[in-house]
Design an enzyme around this catalytic site. Structure first.
Site, PDB file in Angstrom:
ATOM      1  N   SER A  57       1.144  -1.234  -0.034  1.00  0.00           N
ATOM      2  CA  SER A  57       0.420   0.195  -0.044  1.00  0.00           C
ATOM      3  C   SER A  57       0.683   1.259  -0.036  1.00  0.00           C
ATOM      4  CB  SER A  57      -1.187  -0.199   0.921  1.00  0.00           C
ATOM      5  OG  SER A  57      -2.175   1.082   1.194  1.00  0.00           O
ATOM      6  N   GLU A  90      -1.355  -2.009  -8.604  1.00  0.00           N
ATOM      7  CA  GLU A  90      -3.257  -2.948  -7.507  1.00  0.00           C
ATOM      8  C   GLU A  90      -3.000  -1.329  -7.370  1.00  0.00           C
ATOM      9  OE1 GLU A  90      -3.297  -2.945  -3.923  1.00  0.00           O
ATOM     10  OE2 GLU A  90      -1.166  -2.232  -3.598  1.00  0.00           O
ATOM     11  N   HIS A 119      -5.024  -5.298  -1.410  1.00  0.00           N
ATOM     12  CA  HIS A 119      -5.675  -4.886  -1.090  1.00  0.00           C
ATOM     13  C   HIS A 119      -7.441  -6.112   0.064  1.00  0.00           C
ATOM     14  CE1 HIS A 119      -3.914  -1.243  -1.636  1.00  0.00           C
ATOM     15  NE2 HIS A 119      -4.282  -0.442  -0.293  1.00  0.00           N
TER      16      HIS A 119
END
Length: 331
Positions: A117, A234, A302
């Site tokens: 992230s 992502e 995620h």
């Protein structure tokens, strides 16, 4: 023999020192039961777990000062008893640290740094400035998961504790629930495996991670070269297909995008509204992608589970319809 000028940190061994730092949101943001479980589990693996001096500080932004976060990061790299550094959790503000980080210090003290992230900002900036291979993989908080951790742990061990190349095989099931809120009521769904959006074969250096965090580095001194890369992308539940299209187009407009050899796209969260057909249409609309392999629905991002990928390490894609395969060659 590697085609790239990179440095690999020492492999983890039994009894390794593990330091938790919080370059984004605070350690105190993590539910106490999850923190306790993660600590106990990592210690049961033989890790000597310690925490950055400022990791639990939390201000009105659910973080701590830039000085505190940089200090903890520097101390973790300088501490000779520490072999691996895990980020506590993701967030939004790791890029605040970049102009204050002593990259020469990191270069002189190579260690495993792992997270995903918002940590994408750090892992790619460190690769760009030092050549040190970093890792997209579980946060410290991830290790507090009760169900579904076996796949995550095996991938982490293969990537950070063993020397031989390994194949990334798809998980059998996946989950998109808020597991940290209720660990007893997990919802698991069958995984249909990789989506081959463009066939082809490619070998290159893994770069990227969270798409928006990577794109935040564009035009800066912390941008990792895309030349000879396999680009990993992502994003989170609040990124719609239209927004992902814009993020992808922004990457394509980078001058060094012509050096991208292949693309791996992580699994999208349900709330994003992304489907295989929509993603296929987005990719098909990009002429720059038509000559390179593109594989999606890979186990990073995620959702659960997540694999560990060496950012700066090498990978090979064989994107054959029906039998796609991905290998990671860490050295």
């Amino acid at each position: 023999m590697s085609d790239f000028d990179t440095t690999y940190p020492p492999r983890l061994v039994q009894g390794a020192g593990l330091r938790v730092v919080a370059p984004s949101r605070s350690l105190s943001f993590i539910i106490p039961s999850v923190k306790d479980r993660a600590t106990q589990l990592l210690r049961s693996y033989g890790m000597r777990v310690s925490f950055g001096r400022h990791a639990a500080e939390m201000d009105s932004f659910q973080s701590s000062s830039v000085a505190a976060r940089v200090s903890d990061l520097h101390e973790a790299f300088l501490d000779e008893s520490v072999t691996v550094i895990l980020t506590a959790i993701g967030g939004y503000n790791a890029s605040q640290l970049l102009r204050h980080i002593d990259f020469k210090l990191i270069e002189r003290n190579p260690k495993v740094l792992c997270g995903f992230s918002d940590t994408t900002t750090l892992t790619n900036a460190i690769l760009a400035r030092t050549g040190l291979v970093t890792y997209s993989g579980p946060h410290f908080s991830t290790w507090g998961m009760k169900d579904g951790l076996a796949f995550i742990a095996e991938s982490f061990q293969r990537c950070c504790m063993r020397s031989e190349p390994f194949e990334l095989t798809p998980s059998h099931t996946w989950s998109d629930d808020e597991w940290y809120i209720d660990q007893e009521k997990r919802k698991w769904m069958p995984n249909e495996g990789y989506w081959v959006l463009n066939p082809g074969i490619a070998h290159g250096r893994l770069v990227g991670g969270h798409c928006r965090s990577l794109n935040a580095l564009q035009g800066s001194d912390y941008w990792p070269s895309l030349l000879g890369s396999i680009l990993c992308l992502e994003d989170t539940a609040d990124t719609t297909p239209r927004q992902f299209d814009r993020q992808l187009q922004s990457l394509i407009l980078q001058r060094d995008f012509e050096g991208v050899r292949g693309v791996l796209i992580g699994r999208f969260q349900v709330a994003s509204g992304m489907s295989k057909s929509t993603l296929r249409a987005i990719v098909a609309d990009k002429p720059e992608l038509q000559s390179i392999p593109v594989v999606a629905n890979v186990d990073f991002g995620h959702t659960t589970p997540v694999v560990t990928l060496p950012i700066g390490g090498e990978a090979r894609i064989e994107a054959k319809v029906g039998t796609p395969r991905i290998w990671v060659n860490k050295h």
